[in-house]
Design a protein around this motif. Structure first.
Motif, short mmCIF file in Angstrom:
data_model
loop_
_atom_site.label_atom_id
_atom_site.label_comp_id
_atom_site.label_asym_id
_atom_site.label_seq_id
_atom_site.Cartn_x
_atom_site.Cartn_y
_atom_site.Cartn_z
N SER A 233 0.81 -1.23 0.00
CA SER A 233 0.00 0.00 0.00
C SER A 233 0.84 1.27 0.00
O SER A 233 0.36 2.33 -0.38
CB SER A 233 -0.90 0.01 1.24
OG SER A 233 -0.08 0.00 2.41
N GLY A 234 2.07 1.17 0.49
CA GLY A 234 2.89 2.37 0.66
C GLY A 234 2.81 2.90 2.08
O GLY A 234 3.47 3.87 2.44
N ASN A 235 1.98 2.24 2.91
CA ASN A 235 1.89 2.61 4.33
C ASN A 235 3.07 1.98 5.07
O ASN A 235 3.67 1.02 4.60
CB ASN A 235 0.59 2.09 4.93
CG ASN A 235 -0.63 2.76 4.34
OD1 ASN A 235 -0.53 3.75 3.61
ND2 ASN A 235 -1.80 2.23 4.62
N ARG B 297 0.51 6.38 3.40
CA ARG B 297 1.32 6.81 2.26
C ARG B 297 1.36 8.34 2.11
O ARG B 297 2.38 8.92 1.76
CB ARG B 297 0.71 6.17 1.01
CG ARG B 297 1.48 6.40 -0.22
CD ARG B 297 0.83 5.76 -1.44
NE ARG B 297 1.60 6.14 -2.61
CZ ARG B 297 2.72 5.55 -2.97
NH1 ARG B 297 3.17 4.54 -2.29
NH2 ARG B 297 3.39 5.98 -4.03
N GLU B 298 0.24 9.02 2.39
CA GLU B 298 0.12 10.47 2.18
C GLU B 298 0.94 11.29 3.18
O GLU B 298 1.25 12.44 2.93
CB GLU B 298 -1.35 10.92 2.32
CG GLU B 298 -2.31 10.33 1.33
CD GLU B 298 -2.64 8.86 1.59
OE1 GLU B 298 -2.86 8.49 2.77
OE2 GLU B 298 -2.66 8.08 0.63
N VAL B 299 1.27 10.71 4.33
CA VAL B 299 1.96 11.45 5.39
C VAL B 299 3.45 11.52 5.08
O VAL B 299 4.06 10.54 4.65
CB VAL B 299 1.73 10.75 6.76
CG1 VAL B 299 2.56 11.39 7.85
CG2 VAL B 299 0.25 10.79 7.13
N ASP B 300 4.05 12.71 5.30
CA ASP B 300 5.49 12.88 5.11
C ASP B 300 6.20 12.27 6.31
O ASP B 300 6.07 12.75 7.44
CB ASP B 300 5.82 14.38 4.99
CG ASP B 300 7.30 14.63 4.68
OD1 ASP B 300 8.13 13.72 4.92
OD2 ASP B 300 7.62 15.74 4.23
N LYS C 1 8.19 4.74 -0.22
CA LYS C 1 7.75 6.15 -0.26
C LYS C 1 8.27 6.88 0.97
O LYS C 1 8.78 8.00 0.89
CB LYS C 1 6.21 6.19 -0.32
CG LYS C 1 5.65 7.58 -0.64
CD LYS C 1 5.43 8.40 0.60
CE LYS C 1 4.85 9.76 0.31
NZ LYS C 1 4.88 10.62 1.49
N HIS C 2 8.17 6.26 2.15
CA HIS C 2 8.61 6.91 3.38
C HIS C 2 10.14 6.97 3.48
O HIS C 2 10.69 7.91 4.05
CB HIS C 2 7.97 6.25 4.60
CG HIS C 2 6.50 6.54 4.67
ND1 HIS C 2 5.56 5.58 4.95
CD2 HIS C 2 5.80 7.68 4.45
CE1 HIS C 2 4.34 6.12 4.91
NE2 HIS C 2 4.47 7.40 4.61
N ARG C 3 10.83 6.00 2.89
CA ARG C 3 12.30 6.07 2.82
C ARG C 3 12.70 7.28 1.97
O ARG C 3 13.63 8.01 2.32
CB ARG C 3 12.88 4.81 2.18
CG ARG C 3 12.87 3.61 3.06
CD ARG C 3 13.38 2.39 2.28
NE ARG C 3 12.74 1.18 2.74
CZ ARG C 3 13.20 0.42 3.71
NH1 ARG C 3 14.32 0.72 4.31
NH2 ARG C 3 12.55 -0.66 4.08
N ALA C 4 11.97 7.48 0.88
CA ALA C 4 12.24 8.61 -0.02
C ALA C 4 11.98 9.95 0.68
O ALA C 4 12.71 10.92 0.46
CB ALA C 4 11.37 8.50 -1.28
N ASP C 5 10.97 10.01 1.56
CA ASP C 5 10.69 11.24 2.32
C ASP C 5 11.92 11.67 3.10
O ASP C 5 12.21 12.86 3.21
CB ASP C 5 9.54 11.02 3.34
CG ASP C 5 8.17 10.92 2.68
OD1 ASP C 5 8.04 11.25 1.48
OD2 ASP C 5 7.23 10.50 3.38
N LEU C 6 12.64 10.71 3.67
CA LEU C 6 13.81 11.04 4.48
C LEU C 6 14.96 11.54 3.62
O LEU C 6 15.72 12.40 4.05
CB LEU C 6 14.26 9.80 5.28
CG LEU C 6 13.26 9.28 6.30
CD1 LEU C 6 13.78 8.00 6.94
CD2 LEU C 6 12.97 10.31 7.38
N LEU C 7 15.07 11.03 2.41
CA LEU C 7 16.16 11.44 1.52
C LEU C 7 15.96 12.85 0.96
O LEU C 7 16.91 13.54 0.66
CB LEU C 7 16.31 10.44 0.38
CG LEU C 7 16.67 9.02 0.79
CD1 LEU C 7 16.63 8.08 -0.40
CD2 LEU C 7 18.05 8.98 1.45
#
Length: 157
Positions: free
Chosen positions: A75-77, A119-122, A149-155
């Motif tokens: 899901s990306g969650n 998924r929508e949350v940074d 997706k959340h790994r990418a948020d950190l980068l």
């Protein structure tokens, strides 16, 4: 009324407990014949699955239950586990802060809770909140199921 959910048994190794655990969670029926379900619970001990992931489960003769076999669609969650280290600290303070940024959580006991990050949350924002409390030595946390997706948020930050 049609049945929409089933309880599914998950058996996996938990890094948190350093042991094999069994956890039963609710899942929405996607296709009962094919054994496809969508997770509708926040896992506590850290299997590699998050809420809204679609997975395959089948009836296990030994367990006499539907048992998780594999994740089919992610899901990306993400799921994060939080452990309260400071004696008598009210975990609801952190749970409330996380809820304000749309992160639901489920408490297991006074010192442990699991957080769902949709998924929508940074994730950078979530991690900033958690790190504040880590620096104060109030909590520690683990990231047993962190989505791409959340790994990418950190980068990005």
């Amino acid at each position: 009324m049609a049945e929409t959910h089933k309880k599914i048994l998950f058996r996996y190794y938990s890094d948190l407990l350093e042991d094999t655990v069994v956890e039963t969670m609710w899942a929405e029926i996607i296709d009962l014949e094919k054994g496809y379900f969508k997770l509708d619970n926040i896992p506590f001990f850290g299997p590699l699955i998050a809420t809204d992931d679609i997975f395959f489960a089948e009836f296990d003769e030994e367990e006499q239950k539907l048992v998780y076999r594999e994740t089919i669609e992610i899901s990306g969650n993400s799921i994060v586990q939080v452990v309260i280290l400071e004696k008598d600290f009210d975990k609801e303070i952190i749970r409330e802060k996380l809820k304000e940024i749309n992160c639901e959580s489920e408490g297991m006991n006074e010192t442990l809770f699991a957080v769902e990050i949709t998924r929508e949350v940074d994730y950078f924002v979530v991690k900033s909140i958690l790190n504040e409390y880590v620096e104060l030595e109030v909590i520690d946390f683990a990231e047993p199921c962190l989505s791409e997706k959340h790994r990418a948020d950190l980068l990005k930050n």
